[in-house]
Motif scaffolding. Sequence first.
Motif, mmCIF file in Angstrom:
data_model
loop_
_atom_site.group_PDB
_atom_site.id
_atom_site.type_symbol
_atom_site.label_atom_id
_atom_site.label_comp_id
_atom_site.label_asym_id
_atom_site.label_seq_id
_atom_site.Cartn_x
_atom_site.Cartn_y
_atom_site.Cartn_z
ATOM 1 N N VAL A 1 -0.058 50.188 49.292
ATOM 2 C CA VAL A 1 -0.007 51.626 49.039
ATOM 3 C C VAL A 1 0.742 52.277 50.197
ATOM 4 O O VAL A 1 0.344 52.160 51.360
ATOM 5 N N ASP A 2 1.834 52.959 49.876
ATOM 6 C CA ASP A 2 2.674 53.614 50.876
ATOM 7 C C ASP A 2 2.655 55.118 50.586
ATOM 8 O O ASP A 2 3.128 55.565 49.535
ATOM 9 N N ILE A 3 2.106 55.886 51.529
ATOM 10 C CA ILE A 3 1.961 57.330 51.342
ATOM 11 C C ILE A 3 2.983 58.043 52.209
ATOM 12 O O ILE A 3 2.906 58.010 53.449
ATOM 13 N N GLY A 4 3.955 58.658 51.568
ATOM 14 C CA GLY A 4 4.986 59.398 52.277
ATOM 15 C C GLY A 4 5.412 60.583 51.437
ATOM 16 O O GLY A 4 4.569 61.280 50.865
ATOM 17 N N VAL B 1 -3.634 47.114 51.170
ATOM 18 C CA VAL B 1 -2.870 47.334 52.392
ATOM 19 C C VAL B 1 -2.295 48.743 52.351
ATOM 20 O O VAL B 1 -1.577 49.099 51.411
ATOM 21 N N LEU B 2 -2.576 49.537 53.370
ATOM 22 C CA LEU B 2 -2.165 50.938 53.418
ATOM 23 C C LEU B 2 -1.098 51.132 54.476
ATOM 24 O O LEU B 2 -1.207 50.625 55.602
ATOM 25 N N THR B 3 -0.056 51.893 54.126
ATOM 26 C CA THR B 3 1.010 52.192 55.059
ATOM 27 C C THR B 3 1.566 53.576 54.757
ATOM 28 O O THR B 3 1.130 54.261 53.834
ATOM 29 N N GLY B 4 2.538 54.015 55.558
ATOM 30 C CA GLY B 4 3.220 55.275 55.298
ATOM 31 C C GLY B 4 2.817 56.389 56.241
ATOM 32 O O GLY B 4 1.691 56.443 56.747
ATOM 33 N N GLY B 5 3.752 57.312 56.451
ATOM 34 C CA GLY B 5 3.528 58.410 57.378
ATOM 35 C C GLY B 5 2.453 59.389 56.958
ATOM 36 O O GLY B 5 1.901 60.106 57.786
ATOM 37 N N SER C 1 -2.586 58.880 57.121
ATOM 38 C CA SER C 1 -3.706 59.439 57.884
ATOM 39 C C SER C 1 -4.357 60.609 57.156
ATOM 40 O O SER C 1 -5.533 60.902 57.365
ATOM 41 N N THR C 2 -3.595 61.275 56.271
ATOM 42 C CA THR C 2 -4.128 62.414 55.539
ATOM 43 C C THR C 2 -5.266 62.010 54.613
ATOM 44 O O THR C 2 -6.225 62.769 54.435
ATOM 45 N N VAL C 3 -5.192 60.829 54.048
ATOM 46 C CA VAL C 3 -6.174 60.420 53.041
ATOM 47 C C VAL C 3 -6.956 59.171 53.419
ATOM 48 O O VAL C 3 -7.844 58.749 52.683
ATOM 49 N N GLN C 4 -6.654 58.580 54.573
ATOM 50 C CA GLN C 4 -7.307 57.319 54.925
ATOM 51 C C GLN C 4 -8.823 57.452 54.978
ATOM 52 O O GLN C 4 -9.545 56.537 54.593
ATOM 53 N N SER C 5 -9.331 58.607 55.450
ATOM 54 C CA SER C 5 -10.774 58.769 55.572
ATOM 55 C C SER C 5 -11.476 58.756 54.218
ATOM 56 O O SER C 5 -12.685 58.530 54.140
ATOM 57 N N PRO D 1 -9.219 50.985 53.170
ATOM 58 C CA PRO D 1 -8.230 49.913 53.105
ATOM 59 C C PRO D 1 -8.718 48.660 53.827
ATOM 60 O O PRO D 1 -9.459 48.732 54.812
ATOM 61 N N ASP D 2 -8.268 47.510 53.346
ATOM 62 C CA ASP D 2 -8.548 46.255 54.038
ATOM 63 C C ASP D 2 -7.667 46.089 55.262
ATOM 64 O O ASP D 2 -8.034 45.401 56.215
ATOM 65 N N ASP D 3 -6.500 46.720 55.222
ATOM 66 C CA ASP D 3 -5.540 46.583 56.316
ATOM 67 C C ASP D 3 -4.712 47.842 56.388
ATOM 68 O O ASP D 3 -4.240 48.345 55.360
ATOM 69 N N ARG D 4 -4.523 48.388 57.583
ATOM 70 C CA ARG D 4 -3.663 49.544 57.786
ATOM 71 C C ARG D 4 -2.486 49.102 58.647
ATOM 72 O O ARG D 4 -2.679 48.629 59.776
#
Length: 244
Positions: free
Chosen positions: A118-121, A209-213, A216-220, A224-227
């Motif tokens: 998942v890439d959040i940008g 797996v979480l990535t993207g700029g 941090s807005t939605v991570q809480s 995710p198993d891995d950031r």
Amino acid sequence: MAASNPEPWLVEVGHTRLKRAQLDGAGGLGRTVAESIDAFDRWAEAHPGSRVLLTDVRGDAAKGELVAVLQSHSIRWTPVGLGDVDLPVAPAYASLGTDRWLAVNAAWQMHGQALVVVDIGTATTLDVVDSSGIHRGGWILPGPDAARSGLLARAPGLERAREAADLPLAPALDTAQALERGLVLQQAGAIRLGIERAGRTLGCSPVFVLTGGGASTVQSALDPDDRQPDLVLLGLALAATRMT
């Protein structure tokens, strides 16, 4: 004394910002820097003659402007596009973004099992890879800022000063918080549903797996198993080690 043939720089250009890092001798990344695309001109001016591996998701006109910057500072650049390098995970379709392809390959190298990246940008993308390393497709939706801008373009009366989305999934008691928490709810809900559907397709529980700029807005609101904040650059590093 400086090395006569230093490792290349890896440059990932997204729709709103640019990230760069130098490849280290072990095939990993040096210090990662995120900056505006306009600021890259100053970096290029300070690094004439460097080697750059470049992936750019924007249109041809915007890419041409960046190439002109590189050429003006005698920087040797090599574009990395979809399928240009033989990587373990092949794209499921020909129009897949190169950034997504590089990200799933980096994630596969790390985990080697069924996963969802998942890439959040500017956009939020979800990509599914099965336990055999086959890309099974994915989804694209507006990222948090794009969703906010689109809503306010149609309903400008909702605009308020931005606030941090504390207690991101709790019902809000004012419009400003309702908007910010609603964006988190939208992203988290779509991502959770996508991972659930991916699990049904794969017949197992995939690694998330979480990535993207914008992560941090939605991570809480997610688990995710891995950031991995630099997953696309790590994929570009993998490509660099396989290029001759």
